[in-house]
Design a protein around this motif. Structure first.
Motif, PDB file in Angstrom:
ATOM      1  N   GLY A  10      43.691  36.584  31.105  1.00  0.00           N
ATOM      2  CA  GLY A  10      44.862  36.574  30.248  1.00  0.00           C
ATOM      3  C   GLY A  10      44.592  37.346  28.979  1.00  0.00           C
ATOM      4  O   GLY A  10      43.971  36.829  28.042  1.00  0.00           O
ATOM      5  N   ASN A  11      45.030  38.576  28.933  1.00  0.00           N
ATOM      6  CA  ASN A  11      44.688  39.460  27.819  1.00  0.00           C
ATOM      7  C   ASN A  11      45.696  40.592  27.760  1.00  0.00           C
ATOM      8  O   ASN A  11      46.238  41.001  28.785  1.00  0.00           O
ATOM      9  N   LEU A  12      45.929  41.134  26.569  1.00  0.00           N
ATOM     10  CA  LEU A  12      46.829  42.274  26.432  1.00  0.00           C
ATOM     11  C   LEU A  12      46.386  43.440  27.300  1.00  0.00           C
ATOM     12  O   LEU A  12      47.228  44.174  27.841  1.00  0.00           O
ATOM     13  N   MET A  13      45.081  43.625  27.464  1.00  0.00           N
ATOM     14  CA  MET A  13      44.564  44.780  28.180  1.00  0.00           C
ATOM     15  C   MET A  13      44.302  44.501  29.656  1.00  0.00           C
ATOM     16  O   MET A  13      43.622  45.279  30.334  1.00  0.00           O
ATOM     17  N   ASN A  14      44.859  43.407  30.174  1.00  0.00           N
ATOM     18  CA  ASN A  14      44.836  43.186  31.615  1.00  0.00           C
ATOM     19  C   ASN A  14      45.543  44.363  32.286  1.00  0.00           C
ATOM     20  O   ASN A  14      46.486  44.923  31.727  1.00  0.00           O
ATOM     21  N   SER A  15      45.110  44.721  33.468  1.00  0.00           N
ATOM     22  CA  SER A  15      45.708  45.876  34.143  1.00  0.00           C
ATOM     23  C   SER A  15      47.129  45.610  34.621  1.00  0.00           C
ATOM     24  O   SER A  15      47.791  46.519  35.116  1.00  0.00           O
ATOM     25  N   SER A  16      47.602  44.383  34.488  1.00  0.00           N
ATOM     26  CA  SER A  16      48.990  44.064  34.831  1.00  0.00           C
ATOM     27  C   SER A  16      49.739  43.535  33.616  1.00  0.00           C
ATOM     28  O   SER A  16      49.170  42.826  32.779  1.00  0.00           O
ATOM     29  N   LEU A  17      51.016  43.865  33.533  1.00  0.00           N
ATOM     30  CA  LEU A  17      51.876  43.230  32.543  1.00  0.00           C
ATOM     31  C   LEU A  17      52.049  41.785  32.979  1.00  0.00           C
ATOM     32  O   LEU A  17      52.622  41.505  34.023  1.00  0.00           O
ATOM     33  N   ASN A  18      51.528  40.858  32.186  1.00  0.00           N
ATOM     34  CA  ASN A  18      51.447  39.469  32.636  1.00  0.00           C
ATOM     35  C   ASN A  18      51.981  38.464  31.636  1.00  0.00           C
ATOM     36  O   ASN A  18      51.833  37.268  31.808  1.00  0.00           O
ATOM     37  N   GLY A  19      52.597  38.963  30.555  1.00  0.00           N
ATOM     38  CA  GLY A  19      53.157  38.053  29.578  1.00  0.00           C
ATOM     39  C   GLY A  19      52.151  37.526  28.582  1.00  0.00           C
ATOM     40  O   GLY A  19      52.479  36.674  27.752  1.00  0.00           O
ATOM     41  N   ASN A  20      50.913  38.033  28.642  1.00  0.00           N
ATOM     42  CA  ASN A  20      49.865  37.585  27.725  1.00  0.00           C
ATOM     43  C   ASN A  20      49.474  38.748  26.820  1.00  0.00           C
ATOM     44  O   ASN A  20      49.094  39.815  27.299  1.00  0.00           O
ATOM     45  N   THR A  21      49.556  38.545  25.525  1.00  0.00           N
ATOM     46  CA  THR A  21      49.249  39.628  24.582  1.00  0.00           C
ATOM     47  C   THR A  21      48.037  39.307  23.709  1.00  0.00           C
ATOM     48  O   THR A  21      47.848  39.892  22.642  1.00  0.00           O
ATOM     49  N   SER A  22      47.195  38.374  24.146  1.00  0.00           N
ATOM     50  CA  SER A  22      46.038  37.998  23.342  1.00  0.00           C
ATOM     51  C   SER A  22      44.972  39.085  23.336  1.00  0.00           C
ATOM     52  O   SER A  22      44.860  39.899  24.261  1.00  0.00           O
ATOM     53  N   LEU A  23      44.186  39.113  22.274  1.00  0.00           N
ATOM     54  CA  LEU A  23      43.071  40.039  22.115  1.00  0.00           C
ATOM     55  C   LEU A  23      41.843  39.253  21.657  1.00  0.00           C
ATOM     56  O   LEU A  23      41.961  38.331  20.841  1.00  0.00           O
TER      57      LEU A  23
END
Length: 218
Positions: free
Chosen positions: A145-158
């Motif tokens: 769960g991270n902003l830089m996950n390779s999928s748009l997943n609704g998580n913008t954490s860093l």
């Protein structure tokens, strides 16, 4: 520094092919929130947008090759420490890969990225813009769960480590108000228009009732 092009993966979003990329969506409050989340501590970054530049380039509204990606980024407006957001209709190529699901493509690191207008106006729009900006700031993909996950997943954490990398980027500047990033929005058009660009809210209303499809960002 050597620049590469990098992509991200699929998410369910609203999408429509238009005659020309007739709107931009900047998501400034959401972008400011992402770049001032708790992991930034006292080093929150203000996202500052300049005036929109409209460029008539009908051959670049639909990107299907690496040469077209390079052509878009070659339109850069402003200094090297200013990021350009380009808004087009459809994107199918990024990082040496052709995929009709791509919705954005950015340099890693660099000062340019391009996104599909309709995806940027959707529910994952701020995440898409922030993700591609993350690439410009030197961040690669990261799982979980991270902003830089390779999928748009609704998580913008860093993570704290990612924030440290961001703050080391030459794109991050500072003044008496704190840290900031300057961004020039670039609207690619099929032809010159005499009517104002619709506000984001208007653009979203135009998308209501359209088919929900699976898209990829790049």
């Amino acid at each position: 520094m050597l620049k590469t092009i990098i992509g991200i993966c699929a998410a369910i979003l609203l999408s429509v092919n238009t005659a020309q990329a007739a709107f931009i969506t900047l998501n400034e409050p959401a972008m400011d929130s992402i770049f001032s989340q708790a992991s930034f501590g006292s080093s929150a970054i203000d996202i500052r947008y300049g005036a929109t530049t409209e460029i008539v380039a009908p051959d670049l509204l639909t990107i299907t090759t690496g040469a077209e990606v390079s052509s878009v980024f070659g339109l850069h407006v402003g200094a090297a420490n200013v990021v350009n957001f380009y808004f087009i209709d459809t994107l199918s190529f990024c990082g040496g890969v052709f995929n009709t699901g791509f919705a954005g493509c950015g340099e890693l690191p660099g000062n340019d990225f391009v996104v599909e207008s309709s995806i940027a106006a959707g529910g994952f729009g701020a995440e898409l813009l922030a993700h591609e900006l993350g690439h410009n700031l030197g961040l690669g993909h990261q799982g979980g769960g991270n902003l830089m996950n390779s999928s748009l997943n609704g998580n913008t954490s860093l993570t704290a480590g990612q924030v440290a990398n961001i703050l080391a980027s030459p794109l991050v500047q500072s003044d008496s108000s704190g840290f900031f990033i300057n961004i020039n929005p670039i609207l690619i058009l099929a032809e010159a228009v005499s009517v104002p660009v619709p506000a984001p809210a208007t653009a979203l209303l135009m998308l209501l009732g359209l088919l929900v499809v699976r898209r990829r960002a790049a």
